[in-house]
Design a protein around this motif. Structure first.
Motif, mmCIF file in Angstrom:
data_model
loop_
_atom_site.group_PDB
_atom_site.id
_atom_site.type_symbol
_atom_site.label_atom_id
_atom_site.label_comp_id
_atom_site.label_asym_id
_atom_site.label_seq_id
_atom_site.Cartn_x
_atom_site.Cartn_y
_atom_site.Cartn_z
ATOM 1 N N LEU A 236 0.818 -1.205 0.000
ATOM 2 C CA LEU A 236 0.000 0.000 0.000
ATOM 3 C C LEU A 236 0.855 1.259 0.000
ATOM 4 N N LEU A 237 1.842 1.324 0.895
ATOM 5 C CA LEU A 237 2.646 2.538 0.998
ATOM 6 C C LEU A 237 3.504 2.758 -0.240
ATOM 7 N N ALA A 238 4.118 1.679 -0.741
ATOM 8 C CA ALA A 238 4.941 1.822 -1.938
ATOM 9 C C ALA A 238 4.086 2.096 -3.169
ATOM 10 N N GLY A 239 2.949 1.421 -3.258
ATOM 11 C CA GLY A 239 2.106 1.538 -4.447
ATOM 12 C C GLY A 239 1.318 2.813 -4.518
ATOM 13 N N PHE A 240 1.150 3.485 -3.376
ATOM 14 C CA PHE A 240 0.376 4.723 -3.390
ATOM 15 C C PHE A 240 1.272 5.959 -3.286
ATOM 16 N N GLU A 241 1.856 6.179 -2.111
ATOM 17 C CA GLU A 241 2.561 7.433 -1.855
ATOM 18 C C GLU A 241 3.765 7.613 -2.783
ATOM 19 N N ILE A 242 4.558 6.571 -2.953
ATOM 20 C CA ILE A 242 5.760 6.703 -3.772
ATOM 21 C C ILE A 242 5.401 6.876 -5.241
ATOM 22 N N THR A 243 4.437 6.091 -5.725
ATOM 23 C CA THR A 243 4.034 6.209 -7.124
ATOM 24 C C THR A 243 3.397 7.567 -7.401
ATOM 25 N N THR A 244 2.613 8.068 -6.457
ATOM 26 C CA THR A 244 2.028 9.399 -6.602
ATOM 27 C C THR A 244 3.109 10.452 -6.787
ATOM 28 N N ASN A 245 4.115 10.421 -5.920
ATOM 29 C CA ASN A 245 5.183 11.412 -6.007
ATOM 30 C C ASN A 245 5.994 11.273 -7.288
ATOM 31 N N MET A 246 6.196 10.030 -7.725
ATOM 32 C CA MET A 246 6.929 9.826 -8.970
ATOM 33 C C MET A 246 6.163 10.415 -10.142
ATOM 34 N N LEU A 247 4.853 10.247 -10.140
ATOM 35 C CA LEU A 247 4.018 10.803 -11.210
ATOM 36 C C LEU A 247 4.036 12.329 -11.180
ATOM 37 N N VAL A 248 3.883 12.916 -10.002
ATOM 38 C CA VAL A 248 3.888 14.380 -9.869
ATOM 39 C C VAL A 248 5.221 14.947 -10.350
ATOM 40 N N ASN A 249 6.329 14.371 -9.881
ATOM 41 C CA ASN A 249 7.644 14.888 -10.246
ATOM 42 C C ASN A 249 7.931 14.705 -11.730
ATOM 43 N N SER A 250 7.455 13.616 -12.309
ATOM 44 C CA SER A 250 7.660 13.386 -13.737
ATOM 45 C C SER A 250 6.931 14.436 -14.565
ATOM 46 N N VAL A 251 5.687 14.719 -14.208
ATOM 47 C CA VAL A 251 4.930 15.739 -14.945
ATOM 48 C C VAL A 251 5.567 17.106 -14.762
ATOM 49 N N TYR A 252 6.016 17.397 -13.547
ATOM 50 C CA TYR A 252 6.691 18.680 -13.294
ATOM 51 C C TYR A 252 7.917 18.826 -14.204
ATOM 52 N N LEU A 253 8.719 17.776 -14.304
ATOM 53 C CA LEU A 253 9.912 17.840 -15.151
ATOM 54 C C LEU A 253 9.550 18.030 -16.618
#
Length: 400
Positions: A236-253
């Motif tokens: 749950l923690l890896a699949g939600f919080e980490i993936t969310t941040n990876m998606l946000v940072n990728s779009v930001y870049l």
């Protein structure tokens, strides 16, 4: 008696957006390990070269399990549990990984892709219908991984706010407003919630991960209720919080690198390579985690790590190693070889890697295809996360 240099404070500084601290590059160039002191635990060696990090992560001379305890070098205040798949060595780790691995095969993940596409399309439909401006974190990036992980686990999406609340607290560093007691309480509440969910699956199994884990209770090598909850907690923690941040940072870049974004808009076939490059390039956390203890004397880049000493492998630094990634500080979607270590290496290579890749491919690809004019509203005013092990914008206001 062996003497060591005075350790330097680590992380080296508070995070500056997605900028990688220059000390990592200096250490790689010098070809040596650094003696560092994390907020909690004993001093440890920090490995930054790609070759050294792979050895620490994959060589059986280094133990994750033996590094546990109050003296474990760590950024978070709480000590890691010895019964977690994230902290165990074989044979215990092998047993838990085998139980959960069949839920994360590439073939099974591909069966989830159509539903993920539907989730992404529905969220974008809602965004566009509401106007021409949106907070991409709140209205998109939080929702996609949470909906996918709820379906995979078999948990109700209606409880997503609870999951987000607990996961944010569990990712807190010493500089956050949350106390050690807050973190312990969040951990207890999440585990109690998951235990109740497991009981529900035991009575009414379905086609989901928790039901698969519950089924092992009827085999010759059953998982205990605590082990099932622990696996669900990690997923749950890896699949939600980490993936969310990876998606946000990728779009930001992508939005702050218009040439690369335009490449993806014009060349849809670049998507898989682009996702791998973003996984390599994005510094997702404020520092490194999960030290390993040397079970015998081991030499790394001219530094003798004595038996019983720990080494902290920095995958962030390894992913910028020029010896492996030419022009490593450049975002290059045409990179032919991308042996990044974002999902770790060896026996602890992330089981959820196929799921994360699939979600990022669907979310980023669809976002750029449907909203090719996507842009930030005010880059200079972006609020960035603080007091968390994860770095990234806490809000991403965009228009199209």
């Amino acid at each position: 008696m062996t003497t060591h240099p005075e350790p330097v404070a680590y992380p080296f500084s508070e995070p500056d957006r997605l900028v990688v601290h220059p000390r990592y590059g200096e250490l790689r160039d010098q070809g040596e390990l650094e003696r560092v002191q994390l907020p909690f635990g004993k001093p440890t060696w920090l490995a930054t070269r790609h070759e050294d990090v792979k050895i620490v992560l994959g060589d059986p001379r280094f133990s994750r399990e033996k590094a546990l305890g109050e003296d474990e070098p760590r950024i978070l205040s709480f000590t890691h549990r010895p019964d977690s798949i994230l902290t165990m060595d074989p044979p215990g780790h092998t047993r838990l990984r085998k139980a959960v691995a069949r839920a994360f095969t590439k073939r099974r993940i591909e069966t989830i892709r159509p539903r993920t596409q539907q989730i992404v399309d529905e969220l974008l439909d809602e965004m566009v219908a509401a106007g021409d401006t949106a907070d991409l974190v709140r209205q998109f990036a939080l929702a996609v991984p949470m909906m996918v992980i709820c379906e995979l686990l078999g948990g109700p999406y209606e409880d997503r706010h609870k999951f987000h609340h607990w996961s944010e607290i569990l990712a807190s560093t010493r500089s956050s407003k949350h106390t050690k007691e807050d973190i312990a309480q969040a951990d207890k509440e999440l585990r109690d919630y998951l235990a109740e969910l497991v009981d529900t699956k035991r009575a009414n199994p379905g086609d989901d991960l928790l039901s698969v884990l519950v089924e092992t209770e009827q085999t010759d090598d059953p998982l205990t209720p605590e082990e099932i909850v622990g696996l669900a907690w990690s997923v749950l923690l890896a699949g939600f919080e980490i993936t969310t941040n990876m998606l946000v940072n990728s779009v930001y870049l992508l939005l702050t690198n218009p040439d690369q974004r335009e490449q993806l808009v014009q060349e849809a076939g670049l998507l898989e390579k682009a996702v791998e490059e973003l996984l390599r390039f994005v510094p997702l956390t404020v520092g490194s985690f999960f030290p390993r203890m040397a079970l015998e004397d081991v030499e790394l880049s001219g530094t003798l790590v004595r038996k019983g000493e720990t080494v902290l492998p920095s995958t962030l630094a390894a992913n910028r190693d020029e010896a492996v990634f030419p022009n490593a500080d450049q975002l290059d979607f045409h990179r032919d070889s991308n042996a990044h270590l974002t999902f770790s290496y060896g026996i602890h290579h992330c089981l959820g890697a196929p799921l994360a890749r699939m979600e990022l491919q669907v979310a980023i690809g669809t976002l750029l295809r449907r909203l090719p004019g996507l842009r930030l509203v005010a880059e200079d005013e972006l609020p960035w996360r603080s007091g968390s092990i994860l770095r990234g914008p806490s809000s991403l206001l965009v228009t199209w």
